[in-house]
Motif scaffolding. Structure first.
Motif, short mmCIF file in Angstrom:
data_model
loop_
_atom_site.label_atom_id
_atom_site.label_comp_id
_atom_site.label_asym_id
_atom_site.label_seq_id
_atom_site.Cartn_x
_atom_site.Cartn_y
_atom_site.Cartn_z
N SER A 1 6.53 -0.84 1.40
CA SER A 1 7.83 -1.10 0.81
C SER A 1 8.25 0.08 -0.07
O SER A 1 7.45 0.61 -0.84
CB SER A 1 7.73 -2.36 -0.05
N PHE B 1 11.08 14.60 -2.30
CA PHE B 1 9.99 13.77 -1.77
C PHE B 1 10.39 13.19 -0.42
O PHE B 1 11.53 12.79 -0.21
CB PHE B 1 9.69 12.59 -2.72
N ILE C 1 0.83 -1.21 0.00
CA ILE C 1 0.00 0.00 0.00
C ILE C 1 0.86 1.26 0.00
O ILE C 1 1.83 1.36 0.76
CB ILE C 1 -0.94 0.00 1.23
N VAL D 1 6.25 9.80 -8.40
CA VAL D 1 7.38 9.17 -7.73
C VAL D 1 7.35 7.64 -7.79
O VAL D 1 8.33 7.00 -7.48
CB VAL D 1 7.46 9.68 -6.26
N ILE E 1 14.96 11.71 -2.61
CA ILE E 1 14.00 11.05 -1.72
C ILE E 1 14.61 10.95 -0.33
O ILE E 1 15.70 10.41 -0.16
CB ILE E 1 13.64 9.66 -2.27
N PHE F 1 0.32 5.52 0.01
CA PHE F 1 -0.49 6.73 0.02
C PHE F 1 0.43 7.90 -0.30
O PHE F 1 1.42 8.12 0.41
CB PHE F 1 -1.15 6.94 1.38
N VAL G 1 5.01 10.78 0.76
CA VAL G 1 4.62 9.41 0.40
C VAL G 1 4.74 8.54 1.64
O VAL G 1 5.80 8.47 2.26
CB VAL G 1 5.55 8.84 -0.70
N PHE G 2 3.64 7.88 1.99
CA PHE G 2 3.66 6.88 3.06
C PHE G 2 3.45 5.52 2.42
O PHE G 2 2.46 5.31 1.72
CB PHE G 2 2.55 7.14 4.08
N CYS G 3 4.39 4.62 2.65
CA CYS G 3 4.29 3.33 1.97
C CYS G 3 4.58 2.21 2.93
O CYS G 3 4.82 2.42 4.13
CB CYS G 3 5.25 3.30 0.79
N VAL H 1 9.66 10.09 1.79
CA VAL H 1 9.09 8.75 1.64
C VAL H 1 9.33 7.98 2.94
O VAL H 1 10.47 7.71 3.31
CB VAL H 1 9.71 8.00 0.45
N THR I 1 10.32 -0.14 -2.49
CA THR I 1 10.76 -0.62 -3.81
C THR I 1 10.01 0.08 -4.94
O THR I 1 10.48 0.11 -6.06
CB THR I 1 10.51 -2.14 -3.96
N VAL I 2 8.85 0.62 -4.65
CA VAL I 2 7.98 1.17 -5.70
C VAL I 2 8.34 2.62 -6.06
O VAL I 2 7.88 3.13 -7.07
CB VAL I 2 6.49 1.05 -5.25
N VAL I 3 9.17 3.27 -5.27
CA VAL I 3 9.53 4.66 -5.60
C VAL I 3 10.85 4.70 -6.38
O VAL I 3 11.70 3.83 -6.24
CB VAL I 3 9.67 5.57 -4.34
N HIS I 4 10.96 5.71 -7.21
CA HIS I 4 12.22 5.87 -7.95
C HIS I 4 12.64 7.33 -7.95
O HIS I 4 11.83 8.23 -7.76
CB HIS I 4 12.12 5.29 -9.36
#
Lengths: 173, 173
Positions: free
Chosen positions: B121, B85, A116, A124, B5, A118, B117-119, B87, B123-126
Motif C-alpha cells: 500500500s 523516489f 510490507i 519517505v 514520488i 522494502f 521503494v517497493f510496497c 514507489v 498510504t505509508v509514503v509521503h
C-alpha cells in the motif's frame, strides 16, 4: 488507528545472530554476542572484515534468520491494534527482496503483502511510531522514535530504548 | 528539495503495452490500445480474463516492459531538481521485486537503490507530489496529486491529469 512502523533486521529478525553463525561456519570461531557491543554492525568480529561484508550478498542469508524471541506473539497483538507496517531497507541487497518476503510469509503469516515495504531510504515513510535498530533511520522519521537494542546501537541515547519484545509489549499493548 | 514520488507501471513503464503483447502472443489477437479505454486494468480484452490476470505472475512480465516515451530524458532532469523516489506497489507479485529492480537499473541507471521503494500500500509514503496512474494510490497521498493517463483511468477527473512525459516536463521542469 495509529500507524506503527517496524524494522526487520535486528528487530523482528536476529541479524546479529546470523552474522555470528556465518562467521563461525566460515572461520570456525564462535564470537560472543557481547563482544560485539558498542561497535558498528559487522565491525566487532576479530578479523576478515571484508568477507563479513559479503555475508548479506550470499544466498539464504536473509531467508534463514531466526525470529527474535517473542516477536511473533507481540507482533500478532500489535497487528490487531495498530496500522502496522514492516519497513525494511532491503534495496541495497537485491537478493534479499524475495528472501525477506518469503521470510515474513513463513514467520509472520498473519501479515499481508499490503503491510510490507522494502526501500532504500526510510525518509519517505511516515507514521506515528517507528521501531528500528539504526539511528539514521530514526533520525529523519516524523513520528515518535524507538531504538530496538542491538550490539551496534548501545552507545546511542537519543531515542527511547526498547531492549526486547517484552518491552515493546509493555509500551504498545 | 521537494519530494516527487513517481510510479512505475503505466507511468515509467508501458504496462498496458505489455498486456497487449502478452495477449497477442497467447491468443493471436492484437488488441487495439484505444479499445481498452475507460475499462479497468485487464478488463478491456475481449476474452480470457482469468488468464490475463496471470500475466503479472509470469517470468519476465515486469522485466521486459518497454519504457514510456520520453520518460528517461524527463526523469533524468527531474532527478537533478527533486528529491525523487520511485514507489511501486510490487509486493502483490513476489517475482516482480527483483525484476523491477533490474528493470530500473537497466532503463534508469542514474537512479540509486536509495530512491526505490517497493510496497503493498502506498498510504505509508509521503511527499510533495505524486504521479501515479491509479486513483486509489493518489487518494490517500498527503501532497499534490497527478494522474498519469492510462486507458483504465480516463474516466477519472479528481486529479490533475498528465497525458504523457512531455506534460510532466512542462509541469515540473
Amino acid at each position: 488507528m495509529e500507524r506503527l512502523i517496524v524494522d526487520m533486521d535486528d528487530v523482528m529478525a536476529d541479524a546479529t545472530g546470523q552474522f555470528i553463525d556465518y562467521y563461525e561456519r566460515e572461520f570456525g570461531i564462535r564470537v560472543d554476542r557481547e563482544s560485539l557491543n558498542h561497535q558498528d554492525e559487522g565491525h566487532g568480529f576479530p578479523d576478515h572484515q571484508h568477507i563479513i561484508k559479503q555475508f548479506p550478498h550470499r544466498p539464504s542469508f536473509f531467508r534463514t534468520m531466526k525470529r527474535h524471541e517473542n516477536s511473533y506473539e507481540v507482533m500478532r497483538e500489535l497487528n490487531a491494534r495498530y496500522d502496522l507496517f514492516i519497513v525494511s531497507a532491503a534495496m541495497e541487497f537485491p537478493r534479499s527482496l524475495s528472501e525477506k518476503l518469503e521470510w515474513l510469509q513463513e514467520h509472520f503469516s498473519f501479515l499481508t503483502w499490503k503491510q510490507i515495504v522494502f526501500c532504500g531510504s526510510k525518509t519517505v515513510v511516515h507514521g506515528d511510531y517507528m521501531i528500528d535498530d539504526m539511528p539514521y533511520n530514526l533520525e529523519k522519521f516524523n513520528g515518535e522514535k524507538f531504538i530496538f537494542t542491538a550490539p551496534h546501537n548501545l552507545h546511542h541515547n537519543h531515542f527511547t530504548r526498547l531492549n526486547n519484545w517484552n518491552e515493546v509489549a509493555v509500551r504498545f499493548l
